[in-house]
Scaffold this active site. Structure first.
Site, PDB file in Angstrom:
ATOM      1  N   HIS A  26      14.663   1.988   1.357  1.00 40.71           N
ATOM      2  CA  HIS A  26      15.303   2.770   0.621  1.00 40.71           C
ATOM      3  C   HIS A  26      15.388   4.420   1.205  1.00 40.71           C
ATOM      4  O   HIS A  26      14.063   4.835   1.771  1.00 40.71           O
ATOM      5  CB  HIS A  26      14.764   2.971  -0.688  1.00 40.71           C
ATOM      6  CG  HIS A  26      15.338   1.872  -1.562  1.00 40.71           C
ATOM      7  ND1 HIS A  26      16.403   1.641  -2.452  1.00 40.71           N
ATOM      8  CD2 HIS A  26      14.634   0.592  -1.839  1.00 40.71           C
ATOM      9  CE1 HIS A  26      16.664   0.518  -2.960  1.00 40.71           C
ATOM     10  NE2 HIS A  26      15.291  -0.043  -2.921  1.00 40.71           N
ATOM     11  N   ALA A  42      -5.532 -11.284   4.816  1.00 40.32           N
ATOM     12  CA  ALA A  42      -5.202 -11.075   3.544  1.00 40.32           C
ATOM     13  C   ALA A  42      -5.016  -9.527   3.361  1.00 40.32           C
ATOM     14  O   ALA A  42      -5.686  -8.814   3.552  1.00 40.32           O
ATOM     15  CB  ALA A  42      -6.162 -11.863   2.719  1.00 40.32           C
ATOM     16  N   LYS A  67      -3.682  -3.236  11.680  1.00 40.93           N
ATOM     17  CA  LYS A  67      -4.102  -3.058  13.218  1.00 40.93           C
ATOM     18  C   LYS A  67      -4.567  -4.249  13.818  1.00 40.93           C
ATOM     19  O   LYS A  67      -5.277  -5.054  13.056  1.00 40.93           O
ATOM     20  CB  LYS A  67      -5.061  -1.841  13.094  1.00 40.93           C
ATOM     21  CG  LYS A  67      -4.470  -0.654  12.769  1.00 40.93           C
ATOM     22  CD  LYS A  67      -5.583   0.577  12.761  1.00 40.93           C
ATOM     23  CE  LYS A  67      -4.959   1.904  12.190  1.00 40.93           C
ATOM     24  NZ  LYS A  67      -6.104   3.105  12.339  1.00 40.93           N
TER      25      LYS A  67
END
Length: 262
Positions: free
Chosen positions: A172, A219, A239
Protein backbone atom coordinates in the site's frame (compact mmCIF):
# COMPACT_ATOMS: atom_id res chain seq x y z
CA UNK A 1 -5.79 -18.93 -20.20
CA UNK A 2 -9.35 -17.61 -19.91
CA UNK A 3 -12.47 -19.45 -20.95
CA UNK A 4 -14.88 -16.88 -22.43
CA UNK A 5 -18.61 -17.35 -22.79
CA UNK A 6 -21.34 -15.21 -24.30
CA UNK A 7 -23.23 -12.82 -22.06
CA UNK A 8 -26.51 -14.32 -23.28
CA UNK A 9 -25.66 -17.72 -21.78
CA UNK A 10 -24.41 -16.39 -18.43
CA UNK A 11 -27.81 -16.48 -16.73
CA UNK A 12 -28.49 -20.05 -17.86
CA UNK A 13 -25.05 -21.20 -16.74
CA UNK A 14 -25.58 -19.69 -13.31
CA UNK A 15 -29.04 -21.25 -13.01
CA UNK A 16 -27.74 -24.69 -14.00
CA UNK A 17 -24.87 -24.31 -11.54
CA UNK A 18 -27.27 -23.47 -8.69
CA UNK A 19 -29.71 -26.26 -9.54
CA UNK A 20 -27.07 -29.00 -9.70
CA UNK A 21 -25.04 -27.91 -6.70
CA UNK A 22 -28.15 -27.44 -4.55
CA UNK A 23 -29.57 -30.81 -5.57
CA UNK A 24 -26.37 -32.84 -5.30
CA UNK A 25 -23.88 -30.82 -3.27
CA UNK A 26 -25.08 -32.03 0.15
CA UNK A 27 -25.08 -35.81 -0.51
CA UNK A 28 -22.35 -37.38 1.65
CA UNK A 29 -19.85 -40.17 1.09
CA UNK A 30 -19.52 -42.37 -1.98
CA UNK A 31 -23.05 -41.90 -3.46
CA UNK A 32 -22.58 -38.13 -3.53
CA UNK A 33 -19.11 -38.40 -5.06
CA UNK A 34 -20.48 -40.65 -7.81
CA UNK A 35 -23.48 -38.42 -8.59
CA UNK A 36 -21.42 -35.23 -8.62
CA UNK A 37 -18.68 -36.79 -10.76
CA UNK A 38 -21.31 -37.51 -13.41
CA UNK A 39 -23.58 -34.46 -13.20
CA UNK A 40 -20.94 -31.75 -12.67
CA UNK A 41 -19.38 -32.47 -16.07
CA UNK A 42 -22.06 -30.16 -17.43
CA UNK A 43 -20.70 -27.30 -15.32
CA UNK A 44 -16.91 -27.36 -15.71
CA UNK A 45 -14.86 -26.24 -18.66
CA UNK A 46 -13.03 -29.54 -18.19
CA UNK A 47 -13.40 -32.37 -15.67
CA UNK A 48 -10.95 -35.27 -15.84
CA UNK A 49 -11.47 -38.90 -14.94
CA UNK A 50 -11.44 -40.21 -11.36
CA UNK A 51 -12.13 -36.78 -9.87
CA UNK A 52 -13.58 -36.89 -6.34
CA UNK A 53 -15.78 -33.95 -5.27
CA UNK A 54 -16.83 -34.23 -1.63
CA UNK A 55 -20.01 -32.81 -0.10
CA UNK A 56 -20.31 -29.08 0.52
CA UNK A 57 -17.90 -28.02 -2.26
CA UNK A 58 -18.85 -24.53 -3.45
CA UNK A 59 -18.48 -23.59 -7.12
CA UNK A 60 -18.79 -20.20 -8.77
CA UNK A 61 -18.54 -19.90 -12.54
CA UNK A 62 -17.22 -23.45 -12.95
CA UNK A 63 -17.36 -22.93 -16.71
CA UNK A 64 -14.06 -21.07 -16.16
CA UNK A 65 -12.52 -23.95 -14.19
CA UNK A 66 -10.44 -26.87 -15.56
CA UNK A 67 -9.84 -29.94 -13.38
CA UNK A 68 -7.45 -32.71 -14.38
CA UNK A 69 -7.54 -36.43 -13.66
CA UNK A 70 -7.41 -37.76 -10.10
CA UNK A 71 -8.08 -34.44 -8.36
CA UNK A 72 -9.65 -34.64 -4.91
CA UNK A 73 -11.74 -31.74 -3.56
CA UNK A 74 -12.47 -32.35 0.12
CA UNK A 75 -15.59 -31.05 1.85
CA UNK A 76 -16.23 -27.30 1.97
CA UNK A 77 -13.63 -26.37 -0.62
CA UNK A 78 -14.56 -23.21 -2.56
CA UNK A 79 -13.52 -22.62 -6.18
CA UNK A 80 -14.58 -19.12 -7.22
CA UNK A 81 -13.72 -18.14 -10.80
CA UNK A 82 -16.16 -15.23 -10.87
CA UNK A 83 -15.35 -12.34 -13.16
CA UNK A 84 -14.52 -11.69 -16.79
CA UNK A 85 -11.74 -13.70 -18.45
CA UNK A 86 -10.78 -15.42 -15.20
CA UNK A 87 -9.66 -19.04 -14.87
CA UNK A 88 -8.73 -21.69 -12.33
CA UNK A 89 -6.74 -24.72 -13.48
CA UNK A 90 -6.08 -27.78 -11.30
CA UNK A 91 -3.83 -30.27 -13.05
CA UNK A 92 -3.80 -34.01 -12.37
CA UNK A 93 -3.65 -35.46 -8.84
CA UNK A 94 -4.03 -32.19 -6.93
CA UNK A 95 -5.51 -32.53 -3.43
CA UNK A 96 -7.43 -29.69 -1.77
CA UNK A 97 -8.25 -30.26 1.89
CA UNK A 98 -11.26 -28.96 3.83
CA UNK A 99 -11.90 -25.23 3.84
CA UNK A 100 -9.49 -24.40 1.00
CA UNK A 101 -10.57 -21.33 -0.97
CA UNK A 102 -9.33 -20.34 -4.44
CA UNK A 103 -10.69 -17.03 -5.73
CA UNK A 104 -10.10 -15.04 -8.89
CA UNK A 105 -11.29 -11.53 -8.16
CA UNK A 106 -12.08 -8.67 -10.58
CA UNK A 107 -11.06 -9.57 -14.16
CA UNK A 108 -8.27 -11.26 -16.15
CA UNK A 109 -7.08 -13.25 -13.12
CA UNK A 110 -5.70 -16.79 -13.04
CA UNK A 111 -4.81 -19.51 -10.55
CA UNK A 112 -2.85 -22.53 -11.82
CA UNK A 113 -1.94 -25.56 -9.71
CA UNK A 114 0.35 -27.97 -11.54
CA UNK A 115 0.40 -31.73 -11.04
CA UNK A 116 0.27 -33.23 -7.55
CA UNK A 117 -0.02 -29.96 -5.62
CA UNK A 118 -1.37 -30.38 -2.11
CA UNK A 119 -3.26 -27.60 -0.31
CA UNK A 120 -3.87 -28.34 3.37
CA UNK A 121 -6.93 -27.19 5.31
CA UNK A 122 -7.87 -23.53 5.31
CA UNK A 123 -5.48 -22.36 2.58
CA UNK A 124 -6.71 -19.08 1.03
CA UNK A 125 -5.39 -18.05 -2.41
CA UNK A 126 -6.66 -14.93 -4.17
CA UNK A 127 -5.60 -13.75 -7.61
CA UNK A 128 -6.68 -10.13 -7.98
CA UNK A 129 -7.16 -8.10 -11.15
CA UNK A 130 -4.75 -9.08 -13.97
CA UNK A 131 -2.95 -11.34 -11.49
CA UNK A 132 -1.53 -14.85 -11.74
CA UNK A 133 -0.87 -17.30 -8.91
CA UNK A 134 1.04 -20.37 -10.14
CA UNK A 135 2.17 -23.28 -7.96
CA UNK A 136 4.61 -25.86 -9.35
CA UNK A 137 4.44 -29.64 -9.52
CA UNK A 138 4.63 -31.55 -6.25
CA UNK A 139 4.52 -28.50 -3.96
CA UNK A 140 2.82 -28.69 -0.57
CA UNK A 141 1.07 -25.68 1.00
CA UNK A 142 0.42 -26.05 4.74
CA UNK A 143 -2.67 -25.21 6.82
CA UNK A 144 -4.01 -21.65 6.78
CA UNK A 145 -1.43 -20.25 4.39
CA UNK A 146 -2.67 -17.03 2.74
CA UNK A 147 -1.47 -15.56 -0.53
CA UNK A 148 -2.84 -12.74 -2.65
CA UNK A 149 -2.00 -10.45 -5.58
CA UNK A 150 -2.65 -8.40 -7.59
CA UNK A 151 1.03 -8.92 -8.38
CA UNK A 152 2.03 -12.30 -9.81
CA UNK A 153 3.03 -15.07 -7.40
CA UNK A 154 5.05 -17.99 -8.76
CA UNK A 155 6.02 -20.91 -6.53
CA UNK A 156 8.28 -23.56 -8.02
CA UNK A 157 8.32 -27.34 -7.97
CA UNK A 158 8.60 -29.53 -4.87
CA UNK A 159 8.46 -26.68 -2.37
CA UNK A 160 7.19 -26.94 1.21
CA UNK A 161 5.32 -23.92 2.60
CA UNK A 162 4.46 -24.44 6.27
CA UNK A 163 1.33 -23.36 8.15
CA UNK A 164 0.26 -19.73 8.63
CA UNK A 165 2.70 -18.38 6.05
CA UNK A 166 1.67 -15.15 4.30
CA UNK A 167 2.68 -14.32 0.70
CA UNK A 168 1.39 -10.92 -0.46
CA UNK A 169 2.32 -9.50 -3.87
CA UNK A 170 1.35 -5.89 -3.19
CA UNK A 171 2.22 -2.91 -1.01
CA UNK A 172 0.00 0.00 0.00
CA UNK A 173 1.13 3.55 -0.78
CA UNK A 174 1.11 5.81 2.29
CA UNK A 175 3.17 8.93 1.44
CA UNK A 176 0.24 11.38 1.30
CA UNK A 177 -0.72 12.43 4.84
CA UNK A 178 -3.84 14.24 3.58
CA UNK A 179 -5.37 11.10 2.06
CA UNK A 180 -6.44 7.89 3.80
CA UNK A 181 -4.05 5.03 3.07
CA UNK A 182 -6.89 2.90 1.73
CA UNK A 183 -7.40 5.46 -1.09
CA UNK A 184 -3.74 5.81 -2.11
CA UNK A 185 -3.55 2.65 -4.20
CA UNK A 186 -0.95 -0.10 -4.25
CA UNK A 187 2.28 -1.05 -5.95
CA UNK A 188 2.83 -4.54 -7.35
CA UNK A 189 6.14 -6.16 -8.28
CA UNK A 190 5.44 -9.87 -7.85
CA UNK A 191 6.95 -12.70 -5.82
CA UNK A 192 8.98 -15.71 -6.99
CA UNK A 193 9.79 -18.73 -4.84
CA UNK A 194 12.01 -21.03 -6.88
CA UNK A 195 12.10 -24.85 -6.88
CA UNK A 196 12.86 -26.94 -3.79
CA UNK A 197 12.41 -24.25 -1.12
CA UNK A 198 11.23 -24.82 2.45
CA UNK A 199 9.48 -22.01 4.31
CA UNK A 200 8.89 -22.62 8.02
CA UNK A 201 5.69 -21.86 9.88
CA UNK A 202 4.60 -18.23 10.03
CA UNK A 203 7.00 -16.87 7.40
CA UNK A 204 5.93 -13.63 5.70
CA UNK A 205 7.10 -12.89 2.15
CA UNK A 206 6.83 -9.28 0.98
CA UNK A 207 6.21 -8.00 -2.54
CA UNK A 208 9.15 -7.81 -4.95
CA UNK A 209 11.06 -10.71 -3.36
CA UNK A 210 12.69 -13.69 -5.09
CA UNK A 211 13.67 -16.65 -2.92
CA UNK A 212 16.34 -18.64 -4.74
CA UNK A 213 16.26 -22.34 -5.48
CA UNK A 214 16.87 -24.75 -2.61
CA UNK A 215 16.60 -22.11 0.13
CA UNK A 216 15.35 -22.62 3.69
CA UNK A 217 13.55 -19.80 5.52
CA UNK A 218 13.26 -20.18 9.30
CA UNK A 219 9.95 -20.04 11.15
CA UNK A 220 8.58 -16.54 11.73
CA UNK A 221 11.01 -14.81 9.36
CA UNK A 222 9.91 -11.73 7.38
CA UNK A 223 11.48 -11.79 3.91
CA UNK A 224 11.88 -8.25 2.57
CA UNK A 225 14.79 -8.74 0.15
CA UNK A 226 15.94 -11.36 -2.36
CA UNK A 227 17.43 -14.56 -0.94
CA UNK A 228 20.23 -16.18 -3.00
CA UNK A 229 19.88 -19.83 -4.04
CA UNK A 230 20.69 -22.51 -1.44
CA UNK A 231 20.60 -20.06 1.46
CA UNK A 232 19.41 -20.53 5.03
CA UNK A 233 17.77 -17.31 6.27
CA UNK A 234 16.14 -16.42 9.58
CA UNK A 235 14.92 -13.36 11.51
CA UNK A 236 13.03 -10.10 11.10
CA UNK A 237 13.97 -8.97 8.55
CA UNK A 238 15.31 -12.27 7.21
CA UNK A 239 19.10 -12.51 6.94
CA UNK A 240 21.21 -15.27 5.41
CA UNK A 241 23.09 -17.17 8.13
CA UNK A 242 24.53 -20.01 6.04
CA UNK A 243 24.72 -21.48 2.57
CA UNK A 244 23.62 -25.02 1.83
CA UNK A 245 25.83 -25.25 -1.27
CA UNK A 246 28.90 -24.19 0.74
CA UNK A 247 28.24 -26.96 3.24
CA UNK A 248 27.84 -29.39 0.36
CA UNK A 249 31.17 -28.34 -1.15
CA UNK A 250 32.86 -28.86 2.22
CA UNK A 251 31.36 -32.35 2.47
CA UNK A 252 32.47 -33.19 -1.06
CA UNK A 253 36.02 -32.04 -0.37
CA UNK A 254 36.14 -34.09 2.83
CA UNK A 255 34.83 -37.15 0.97
CA UNK A 256 37.46 -36.74 -1.77
CA UNK A 257 40.26 -36.39 0.81
CA UNK A 258 39.11 -39.52 2.63
CA UNK A 259 38.95 -41.43 -0.68
CA UNK A 260 42.50 -40.37 -1.62
CA UNK A 261 43.88 -41.28 1.83
CA UNK A 262 42.32 -44.73 1.66
Amino acid sequence: MAFPHSAASATWLRLKELLLTTALGWIPRKPGIVFRGFAYRQLFNQLGRSVMIDYGVELRQPNQIKIGEGVYLTHHVCLDASGKNNSIVLEADCHLDSGVRLSTMSNNSQIVLHQNVGLDRGVDIRSLENGLVEIGKGTYIGPYVCMAGPGHIKIGKQCMIASHTGIYANNHNFDDLTCPIVLQGVTTEGIVIEDDCWLGTGVKVMDGVTIGRGSVIGAGAVVTKDIPPYSVAVGVPAKVISRRDKDLQTQLKASRSEFVMN
